[in-house]
Design an enzyme around this catalytic site. Structure first.
Site, mmCIF file in Angstrom:
data_model
loop_
_atom_site.group_PDB
_atom_site.id
_atom_site.type_symbol
_atom_site.label_atom_id
_atom_site.label_comp_id
_atom_site.label_asym_id
_atom_site.label_seq_id
_atom_site.Cartn_x
_atom_site.Cartn_y
_atom_site.Cartn_z
ATOM 1 N N GLY A 19 0.784 -1.225 0.000
ATOM 2 C CA GLY A 19 0.000 0.000 0.000
ATOM 3 C C GLY A 19 0.812 1.269 0.000
ATOM 4 O O GLY A 19 0.247 2.372 -0.006
ATOM 5 N N SER A 20 2.133 1.154 -0.021
ATOM 6 C CA SER A 20 2.973 2.351 0.000
ATOM 7 C C SER A 20 4.312 2.050 -0.659
ATOM 8 O O SER A 20 4.679 0.885 -0.865
ATOM 9 C CB SER A 20 3.214 2.818 1.448
ATOM 10 O OG SER A 20 3.905 1.825 2.188
ATOM 11 N N ASP A 66 0.978 -6.294 10.819
ATOM 12 C CA ASP A 66 2.435 -6.174 10.865
ATOM 13 C C ASP A 66 3.022 -7.524 10.476
ATOM 14 O O ASP A 66 2.694 -8.549 11.083
ATOM 15 C CB ASP A 66 2.855 -5.786 12.285
ATOM 16 C CG ASP A 66 4.335 -5.467 12.412
ATOM 17 O OD1 ASP A 66 5.152 -6.077 11.689
ATOM 18 O OD2 ASP A 66 4.693 -4.624 13.257
ATOM 19 N N TYR A 158 20.583 -4.704 8.373
ATOM 20 C CA TYR A 158 19.799 -4.747 7.131
ATOM 21 C C TYR A 158 20.551 -5.487 6.035
ATOM 22 O O TYR A 158 19.980 -6.351 5.344
ATOM 23 C CB TYR A 158 19.482 -3.318 6.710
ATOM 24 C CG TYR A 158 18.785 -3.168 5.386
ATOM 25 C CD1 TYR A 158 17.445 -3.539 5.223
ATOM 26 C CD2 TYR A 158 19.451 -2.608 4.292
ATOM 27 C CE1 TYR A 158 16.799 -3.375 4.003
ATOM 28 C CE2 TYR A 158 18.811 -2.440 3.075
ATOM 29 C CZ TYR A 158 17.487 -2.826 2.935
ATOM 30 O OH TYR A 158 16.859 -2.652 1.726
#
Length: 254
Positions: A19-20, A66, A158
């Site tokens: 959605g983003s 989430d 990351y």
């Protein structure tokens, strides 16, 4: 305008973070193919879904949650399959590249970074396999990054997860190839999403990065859509266990 893949029409697609950012463009791109799209996200995506429905005449299924809540993640995947049929395209897109130094990392932060950037990917892959097998095959696309290939500093948890995604992709491709389930990774370069522009892009940093690219153009979120559609479609039916680098040529130039 994206390339058209007729075999994606009616496909059941599930996207994390759809959605983003890049994920929103992926949702748009799959809807344009005639696919049935479901996505999970933490923020309310009602307005985005309204826009997609107006544009395509079909509404994506937004599932609030989430991805680090693995039981919830699995439930949303089940809801998507119930609504659209067995998921035959899984796109693990959601990630968080929060900047940090090695010395400031705590165990809690490390666990969170791996939960977002690696653990959720694994369990989404695990959960989708049975449905893909029953459907006669499918395509899993895992977003990684060129950051670990470059040995970038500034977010070691990351980059560790990104490298793990690549190893996981290869192993799952081998394991589920007999079921006609393909597993590939896509490794973007620096894609200038709104979040990147707001938090980390500086004129100096962007100029230095563009200098390393062979192609001297900024990468936009929509630049990731065609490569993902290709990996999802039968056009790439002989590809699995691969990492498709889409970075404007940074890795080539070093």
């Amino acid at each position: 305008m994206y390339a058209n893949y007729p075999d994606l029409k009616g496909a059941s697609v599930y996207i994390t973070g759809g959605g983003s950012g890049i994920g929103a463009f992926l949702t748009d791109g799959f809807l344009a193919q005639g696919a049935k799209v479901a996505f999970i996200g933490r923020s309310d995506a009602t307005s985005f879904c309204d826009t997609m429905e107006q544009k395509h005449g079909r509404r994506p299924l937004f599932l609030h949650g989430d991805i680090t809540d693995i039981p919830l993640l699995k439930r949303t995947m089940d809801e998507a399959a119930e609504a659209h049929g067995p998921i035959t395209v899984l796109v693990n897109n959601a990630a968080n590249d929060q900047r940090h130094s090695t010395e400031e990392v705590t165990e809690d932060f490390w666990d969170w970074a791996q939960a977002v950037n690696l653990k959720a990917y694994f369990f989404a892959c695990q959960h989708v396999v049975a449905g893909m097998r029953a459907a006669g095959g499918g395509s899993i696309i895992n977003f990684t990054s060129i950051s670990y290939m470059m040995g970038n500093a500034g977010y070691p948890a990351y980059t560790t997860a990104n490298s793990g995604i690549n190893g996981m992709t290869r192993s799952l491709a081998r394991e589920f190839g007999p079921d006609r389930i393909r597993v590939n990774a896509i490794a973007p370069g620096w894609v200038l999403t709104d979040k990147q522009k707001e938090m980390w892009v500086t004129p100096e940093g962007l100029a230095a990065h563009l200098d390393r690219q062979c192609l001297k153009e900024e990468l936009a979120p929509e630049d990731m859509v065609d490569p993902v559609l290709f990996l999802a479609s039968k056009a790439s039916k002989a590809m699995t266990g691969q990492a498709l680098v889409v970075d404007g040529g940074v890795v080539v130039s070093g």
